[in-house]
Design a protein around this motif. Structure first.
Motif, PDB file in Angstrom:
ATOM      1  N   GLN A  15      -3.167 -15.321   9.634  1.00  0.00           N
ATOM      2  CA  GLN A  15      -2.147 -14.737  10.362  1.00  0.00           C
ATOM      3  C   GLN A  15      -1.875 -13.240  10.079  1.00  0.00           C
ATOM      4  O   GLN A  15      -2.346 -12.829   8.954  1.00  0.00           O
ATOM      5  CB  GLN A  15      -0.683 -15.369   9.403  1.00  0.00           C
ATOM      6  N   ASP A  16      -1.076 -12.472  10.916  1.00  0.00           N
ATOM      7  CA  ASP A  16      -1.097 -11.216  10.628  1.00  0.00           C
ATOM      8  C   ASP A  16       0.037 -10.931   9.635  1.00  0.00           C
ATOM      9  O   ASP A  16       1.001 -11.409   9.834  1.00  0.00           O
ATOM     10  CB  ASP A  16      -0.649 -10.544  12.142  1.00  0.00           C
ATOM     11  N   VAL A  17      -0.338 -10.198   8.533  1.00  0.00           N
ATOM     12  CA  VAL A  17       0.669  -9.851   7.463  1.00  0.00           C
ATOM     13  C   VAL A  17       0.871  -8.194   7.755  1.00  0.00           C
ATOM     14  O   VAL A  17      -0.109  -7.475   7.686  1.00  0.00           O
ATOM     15  CB  VAL A  17       0.271 -10.400   6.128  1.00  0.00           C
ATOM     16  N   THR A  18       1.979  -7.867   7.762  1.00  0.00           N
ATOM     17  CA  THR A  18       2.484  -6.497   7.822  1.00  0.00           C
ATOM     18  C   THR A  18       2.383  -5.860   6.397  1.00  0.00           C
ATOM     19  O   THR A  18       3.008  -6.515   5.387  1.00  0.00           O
ATOM     20  CB  THR A  18       3.763  -6.278   8.297  1.00  0.00           C
ATOM     21  N   VAL A  19       1.627  -4.972   6.304  1.00  0.00           N
ATOM     22  CA  VAL A  19       1.891  -4.175   4.750  1.00  0.00           C
ATOM     23  C   VAL A  19       3.023  -3.354   4.727  1.00  0.00           C
ATOM     24  O   VAL A  19       3.547  -2.652   5.345  1.00  0.00           O
ATOM     25  CB  VAL A  19       0.545  -2.960   4.909  1.00  0.00           C
ATOM     26  N   ILE A  20       3.550  -3.594   3.393  1.00  0.00           N
ATOM     27  CA  ILE A  20       4.889  -3.071   2.978  1.00  0.00           C
ATOM     28  C   ILE A  20       4.524  -2.009   2.122  1.00  0.00           C
ATOM     29  O   ILE A  20       3.398  -1.870   1.301  1.00  0.00           O
ATOM     30  CB  ILE A  20       5.712  -3.909   2.435  1.00  0.00           C
ATOM     31  N   ALA A  21       5.449  -0.955   1.908  1.00  0.00           N
ATOM     32  CA  ALA A  21       5.428   0.275   1.202  1.00  0.00           C
ATOM     33  C   ALA A  21       5.283   0.012  -0.331  1.00  0.00           C
ATOM     34  O   ALA A  21       6.376  -1.057  -0.636  1.00  0.00           O
ATOM     35  CB  ALA A  21       5.976   1.378   1.391  1.00  0.00           C
ATOM     36  N   ALA A  37       0.753  -1.205   0.159  1.00  0.00           N
ATOM     37  CA  ALA A  37      -0.009   0.042  -0.203  1.00  0.00           C
ATOM     38  C   ALA A  37       0.856   1.193   0.081  1.00  0.00           C
ATOM     39  O   ALA A  37       2.036   1.052   0.143  1.00  0.00           O
ATOM     40  CB  ALA A  37      -0.795   0.005   1.200  1.00  0.00           C
ATOM     41  N   SER A  38       0.331   2.408   0.073  1.00  0.00           N
ATOM     42  CA  SER A  38       1.030   3.568   0.023  1.00  0.00           C
ATOM     43  C   SER A  38       1.742   3.759   1.237  1.00  0.00           C
ATOM     44  O   SER A  38       1.408   3.017   2.322  1.00  0.00           O
ATOM     45  CB  SER A  38       0.081   5.002   0.312  1.00  0.00           C
ATOM     46  N   PRO A  39       3.032   4.457   1.486  1.00  0.00           N
ATOM     47  CA  PRO A  39       3.818   4.577   2.444  1.00  0.00           C
ATOM     48  C   PRO A  39       3.061   4.953   3.988  1.00  0.00           C
ATOM     49  O   PRO A  39       3.294   4.478   4.997  1.00  0.00           O
ATOM     50  CB  PRO A  39       4.661   5.701   2.207  1.00  0.00           C
ATOM     51  N   LYS A  53      -0.884  -4.114  10.275  1.00  0.00           N
ATOM     52  CA  LYS A  53      -1.126  -5.466  10.200  1.00  0.00           C
ATOM     53  C   LYS A  53      -2.451  -5.758   9.894  1.00  0.00           C
ATOM     54  O   LYS A  53      -3.558  -5.358  10.275  1.00  0.00           O
ATOM     55  CB  LYS A  53      -0.908  -5.980  11.468  1.00  0.00           C
ATOM     56  N   ILE A  54      -2.618  -6.701   8.883  1.00  0.00           N
ATOM     57  CA  ILE A  54      -4.068  -7.152   8.423  1.00  0.00           C
ATOM     58  C   ILE A  54      -4.045  -8.762   8.352  1.00  0.00           C
ATOM     59  O   ILE A  54      -2.997  -9.368   8.028  1.00  0.00           O
ATOM     60  CB  ILE A  54      -4.133  -6.807   7.028  1.00  0.00           C
TER      61      ILE A  54
END
Ligand code: 2RA
Length: 353
Positions: free
Chosen positions: A51-57, A37-39, A45-46
């Motif tokens: 499992q929780d996945v961390t959104v990266i920029a 996603a955008s910065p 975390k979604i």
């Protein structure tokens, strides 16, 4: 090895539905699922598949190792980043308007033209606009049998087609109007919203949407047409493979949160009957036919929102137009209209990787 799927625009209204679809459908054994996603949204975390996945920029490196990247971001972001994803080796499936009419980019609705998936010289596949998409399963099925010649449609489009801000605005308008002690009549809506701190100048819509209908969606194009109306025309032609299909559309926003409806007037080369059309709709797995006029059974957004199929009803043979059917379609604009179709293209693609 299991294909790696990336979702660009993971935190938006459509991205959220995409994650719901990923979590509930197990048709493809995906490897990693990467959320981009955008910065501004990076670091969130979604929950994906438990499992929780961390959104990266968003960055070029974010696409390294990705097989399929589904994009749901504004046109200019897709225009810049889908080619970068493709350069890095992913196939981009893009839900913006940036590539839909590009001759080197197929515009795919799997049950209508899945064969186009392999025809992607730019490494990009486009997903149609939700308004066009909502009627494609029904028109594609009828076209195969009767050869579509002319199409006149009016849309009844939900607020969520305009994204989260548009949904928020409709809810804010409804509560401002419903909160009045004395019922607000249609003529008082503008003043009441203004008094509640909701001037139209702050709205994504050009007029009040609650207790109203607004004959406008998209931006102004030549001769008074809106971008949305031209998308219906151009995209229907491309998906159905009928470059000279005659199309006239009027797009209208209605105070529905989610699910676009369309009133369709379709003329064919061959004779059509309601009975034959019913059989065709019943045979199409992505359509639910609800058409019992005597019992007043027909599709409405409230009765099917959140569902995957398109609902079709009010099928009539036009009294004054030969070879012509009139019918009403409802399609969840966030599911089949956006996230689901994009995901279905990803599923088809995964089979062919
Ligand atoms: C709308 N079709 O409903 C647009 C969204 N892509 O506003």
């Amino acid at each position: 090895t299991a294909p790696v799927l990336a979702l660009v625009g993971a935190t938006g209204a459509v991205g959220t539905v995409m994650i719901d679809i990923i979590n509930t459908r197990s048709t493809v054994p995906w490897g990693e699922i990467r959320l981009i996603a955008s910065p501004r949204s990076a670091g969130k975390k979604i929950n994906v598949r438990g499992q929780d996945v961390t959104v990266i920029a968003l960055s070029p490196e974010a696409f390294d190792g990705v097989d399929i990247a589904m994009f749901d971001v504004p046109d200019e972001v897709s225009a810049e980043w889908a080619p970068i994803a493709a350069e890095r080796g992913a196939v981009a499936i893009d839900n913006s308007g940036a590539f839909r009419m590009d001759a080197d980019v197929p515009l795919v609705v799997p049950e209508v033209n899945a064969d186009q998936i392999n025809n992607r010289p730019r490494g990009i596949i486009a997903n149609p606009n939700c308004t066009t998409l909502s009627m494609m399963a029904s028109l594609g099925a009828l076209h195969r049998e009767f050869e579509l010649k002319e199409l006149v449609v009016a849309s009844y489009q939900a607020a969520s087609g305009g994204g989260q801000a548009a949904i928020d605005r409709l809810y804010a308008e409804i509560s401002a109007l419903a909160g009045k002690e004395v019922g607000v009549v249609a003529g008082d809506v503008r003043e009441t919203l203004e008094a509640a701190g909701l001037p139209i100048s702050d709205s994504p819509f050009p007029a009040p949407l609650a207790l109203n209908v607004v004959p406008w969606a998209g931006s102004l194009k030549d001769d008074g047409w809106t971008s949305e109306e031209l998308k219906v025309r151009n995209e229907a032609r491309k998906i159905l493979g009928i470059p000279d299909l005659k199309v006239s559309a009027t797009c209208v926003r209605v105070p529905v949160v989610t699910t676009h409806s369309l009133s369709v007037h379709a003329t064919f080369a061959r004779e059509v009957t309601v009975e034959a059309a019913h059989k065709i709709f019943e045979a199409q797995p992505s359509i639910v036919l609800v058409d019992d006029p005597a019992a007043k059974r027909f599709p409405t957004p409230a009765d099917m929102v959140g569902e995957d199929p398109t609902y079709v009803g009010r099928v009539r043979q036009a009294l004054d137009f030969p070879n012509t059917l009139d019918f009403f379609v409802c399609g969840d604009n966030l599911r089949k209209g956006a996230a689901l179709n994009t995901y279905e293209v990803a599923e088809e693609l995964a089979k062919r990787l």
